[in-house]
Write a protein that holds these residues in place. Structure first.
Motif, short mmCIF file in Angstrom:
data_model
loop_
_atom_site.label_atom_id
_atom_site.label_comp_id
_atom_site.label_asym_id
_atom_site.label_seq_id
_atom_site.Cartn_x
_atom_site.Cartn_y
_atom_site.Cartn_z
N ILE A 81 0.82 -1.36 -0.08
CA ILE A 81 -0.04 -0.02 0.09
C ILE A 81 0.89 1.11 0.08
O ILE A 81 1.70 1.46 0.89
CB ILE A 81 -1.01 -0.11 1.27
CG1 ILE A 81 -1.82 -1.22 1.29
CG2 ILE A 81 -1.74 1.42 1.30
CD1 ILE A 81 -2.52 -1.43 2.73
N GLU A 82 0.68 2.24 -0.90
CA GLU A 82 1.43 3.42 -1.28
C GLU A 82 0.67 4.34 -1.15
O GLU A 82 -0.48 4.45 -1.65
CB GLU A 82 2.39 3.33 -2.27
CG GLU A 82 3.61 2.36 -2.09
CD GLU A 82 4.84 2.77 -1.65
OE1 GLU A 82 4.88 3.75 -1.31
OE2 GLU A 82 5.62 1.74 -1.31
N THR A 83 1.08 5.70 -0.47
CA THR A 83 0.09 6.92 -0.56
C THR A 83 0.71 8.21 -1.18
O THR A 83 1.85 8.22 -0.83
CB THR A 83 -0.13 7.38 1.10
OG1 THR A 83 -0.56 6.10 1.66
CG2 THR A 83 -1.20 8.35 1.07
N ILE A 84 0.05 8.58 -1.94
CA ILE A 84 0.38 9.95 -2.58
C ILE A 84 -0.30 11.29 -2.04
O ILE A 84 -1.56 11.08 -2.48
CB ILE A 84 0.58 9.63 -4.10
CG1 ILE A 84 1.62 8.67 -4.14
CG2 ILE A 84 0.55 11.15 -4.65
CD1 ILE A 84 1.34 8.32 -5.89
N TYR A 85 0.41 12.05 -1.10
CA TYR A 85 -0.42 13.19 -0.72
C TYR A 85 -0.56 14.46 -1.42
O TYR A 85 0.67 14.39 -2.29
CB TYR A 85 0.04 13.20 0.72
CG TYR A 85 -0.16 12.49 1.75
CD1 TYR A 85 -1.36 12.26 2.31
CD2 TYR A 85 0.78 11.67 2.26
CE1 TYR A 85 -1.64 10.99 3.06
CE2 TYR A 85 0.67 10.71 3.00
CZ TYR A 85 -0.84 10.47 3.59
OH TYR A 85 -0.80 9.55 4.56
N ALA A 89 5.79 14.56 -0.49
CA ALA A 89 6.95 14.55 0.33
C ALA A 89 7.98 14.17 -0.75
O ALA A 89 8.59 13.25 -0.52
CB ALA A 89 6.59 13.29 1.41
N LEU A 90 8.38 15.30 -1.37
CA LEU A 90 9.59 15.03 -2.00
C LEU A 90 10.70 16.06 -1.60
O LEU A 90 10.29 17.09 -1.05
CB LEU A 90 9.39 15.50 -3.82
CG LEU A 90 8.21 14.62 -4.66
CD1 LEU A 90 8.15 15.42 -6.04
CD2 LEU A 90 8.89 13.30 -4.51
N SER A 98 16.90 10.57 -7.35
CA SER A 98 17.23 10.47 -5.80
C SER A 98 16.01 10.58 -4.92
O SER A 98 15.91 9.99 -3.98
CB SER A 98 17.98 11.81 -5.59
OG SER A 98 19.32 11.67 -6.18
N ASN A 99 14.78 11.17 -5.67
CA ASN A 99 13.76 11.18 -4.87
C ASN A 99 13.02 9.77 -4.93
O ASN A 99 12.33 9.19 -4.08
CB ASN A 99 12.64 12.19 -5.33
CG ASN A 99 12.69 13.49 -4.52
OD1 ASN A 99 12.25 13.67 -3.42
ND2 ASN A 99 13.60 14.55 -5.23
N LEU A 100 13.11 9.14 -6.05
CA LEU A 100 12.29 7.87 -6.44
C LEU A 100 12.90 6.95 -5.31
O LEU A 100 12.29 6.07 -4.83
CB LEU A 100 12.59 7.26 -7.86
CG LEU A 100 11.68 6.30 -8.42
CD1 LEU A 100 11.35 6.76 -9.89
CD2 LEU A 100 12.17 4.87 -8.16
N PHE A 101 14.37 6.91 -4.98
CA PHE A 101 15.01 5.89 -4.34
C PHE A 101 15.40 6.41 -2.97
O PHE A 101 15.77 5.98 -2.12
CB PHE A 101 16.25 5.61 -5.03
CG PHE A 101 16.00 4.52 -6.23
CD1 PHE A 101 15.95 3.19 -6.03
CD2 PHE A 101 16.15 5.11 -7.42
CE1 PHE A 101 15.61 2.40 -7.07
CE2 PHE A 101 15.88 4.38 -8.60
CZ PHE A 101 15.51 2.90 -8.39
N LEU A 102 14.59 7.55 -2.57
CA LEU A 102 14.90 8.19 -1.04
C LEU A 102 14.65 7.16 0.04
O LEU A 102 13.51 6.50 -0.08
CB LEU A 102 14.12 9.23 -0.75
CG LEU A 102 14.63 10.33 0.06
CD1 LEU A 102 15.84 10.88 -0.18
CD2 LEU A 102 13.46 11.52 0.18
N GLY A 145 3.81 20.77 -11.22
CA GLY A 145 3.24 20.02 -10.12
C GLY A 145 2.86 18.56 -10.66
O GLY A 145 2.99 17.52 -9.87
N GLY A 146 2.44 18.38 -12.11
CA GLY A 146 2.12 17.22 -12.62
C GLY A 146 3.54 16.16 -12.76
O GLY A 146 3.36 15.00 -12.48
N GLN A 147 4.66 16.88 -13.02
CA GLN A 147 5.90 16.27 -12.99
C GLN A 147 6.05 15.55 -11.70
O GLN A 147 6.66 14.39 -11.77
CB GLN A 147 7.06 17.14 -13.56
CG GLN A 147 6.50 17.36 -15.19
CD GLN A 147 7.46 18.40 -15.78
OE1 GLN A 147 7.82 19.20 -14.80
NE2 GLN A 147 7.85 18.58 -17.16
N ARG A 148 6.02 16.51 -10.69
CA ARG A 148 6.20 16.13 -9.41
C ARG A 148 5.26 14.82 -9.14
O ARG A 148 5.86 13.98 -8.56
CB ARG A 148 6.08 17.18 -8.48
CG ARG A 148 7.03 18.17 -8.38
CD ARG A 148 6.71 19.59 -7.70
NE ARG A 148 6.70 19.08 -6.04
CZ ARG A 148 7.60 19.38 -5.50
NH1 ARG A 148 8.66 19.87 -5.81
NH2 ARG A 148 7.59 19.10 -4.24
#
Ligand code: ATP
Ligand code: MG
Length: 244
Positions: A81-85, A89-90, A98-102, A145-148
């Motif tokens: 289960i993963e959450t995207i708010y 939180a980038l 680096s964010n993908l693997f943070l 925003g969309g790219q984030r």
């Protein structure tokens, strides 16, 4: 077919306030279920019981038919289960890879963080999710925003999310960006993920969701298939708390 998720008879109070009052919702693979309701209806609180941010007072959660205990975000992650708010939180000063693997960095045999492999993996998954993404070598603060959103979604997908929770993913986005996120959601659906989507935008919800569950004052008003109801029916559920 067994639901991917069933949240059964969930209740949670804050002091005297019944934020969630015996709510039951479910979600099937490849399905998007919208959660709708006025401010304070209990949408975020309900999904926080699934993401492990809150612990419910009573009720049960089933994943693929099995009862599970979710006491914290780590438990949720263990059940894919993963959450995207909305407030993503980038880490602004880091690039997409680096964010993908943070917090879950790839390391080389020598024990060093393997930047090249992380970038290659990021490019591979982005090619699938958002082929127009080019900004691999800039800090994510320079992203729209969309790219984030696509970086956050790529992170969830890379780590094998089966159940995605999206709380107001398009709230801060313009029309073009909203369309980009809508395309991402459609792609995740095709890949068989189940998605709970919280949104205030009834048009978005009607366009993206298979079913909608409407909440009011902590209670479930009802769950409807979007093809069976009109926007006015849904508005009646939200405003009056009445089933169509
Ligand atoms: N941590 C908390 N402590 C106390 N009360 C809370 C807490 N979180 C939520 N609540 C209360 O629980 C109720 C449901 O809030 P929740 O945030 O789930 O609503 P929501 O449907 O997500 O609203 P919105 O559309 O504004 O995001 C509200 O009355 C809110 O004030
Ligand atoms: Mg909310």
């Amino acid at each position: 077919m067994t639901p991917l998720v069933e949240m059964r008879d969930i209740a949670l109070s804050f002091g005297g306030v019944k934020a969630i009052d015996h709510v039951t919702v479910d979600l099937y693979p490849g399905e998007v279920v919208g959660l709708l309701g006025h401010n304070g209806a209990g949408k975020s609180t309900l999904i926080k019981c699934l993401s492990g941010a809150y612990q419910m007072d009573s009720g049960q959660i089933f994943i693929e038919g099995q009862p599970v205990t979710i006491n914290n975000p780590r438990d949720a992650r263990a059940h894919n289960i993963e959450t995207i708010y909305q407030t993503l939180a980038l880490a602004d000063n880091l690039d997409a890879a680096s964010n993908l693997f943070l917090g879950r960095e790839l390391v080389s045999a020598g024990g060093f963080v393997d930047d090249d492999r992380m970038e290659a993996e990021t490019r591979r998954i982005m090619a699938r999710l958002n082929p127009n993404f080019r900004k691999f070598n800039v800090p994510v603060s320079a992203l729209s925003g969309g790219q984030r959103q696509s970086v956050a979604i790529a992170r969830a997908v890379y780590f094998n999310a089966k159940i995605l929770i999206m709380d107001e993913p398009t709230a801060a986005l313009g029309p073009h960006e909203t369309r980009m996120v809508a395309e991402l959601i459609a792609e995740l659906k095709r890949q068989g993920l189940g998605i709970f989507l919280i949104s205030h935008d009834i048009h978005d919800v009607m366009a993206l969701c298979d079913r909608v569950s409407v909440m009011k004052n902590g209670k479930l008003v009802g769950t409807e298939r979007v093809t069976d109801v009109t926007e006015d029916d849904i508005l009646g559920m939200i405003i009056l708390g009445k089933k169509p």
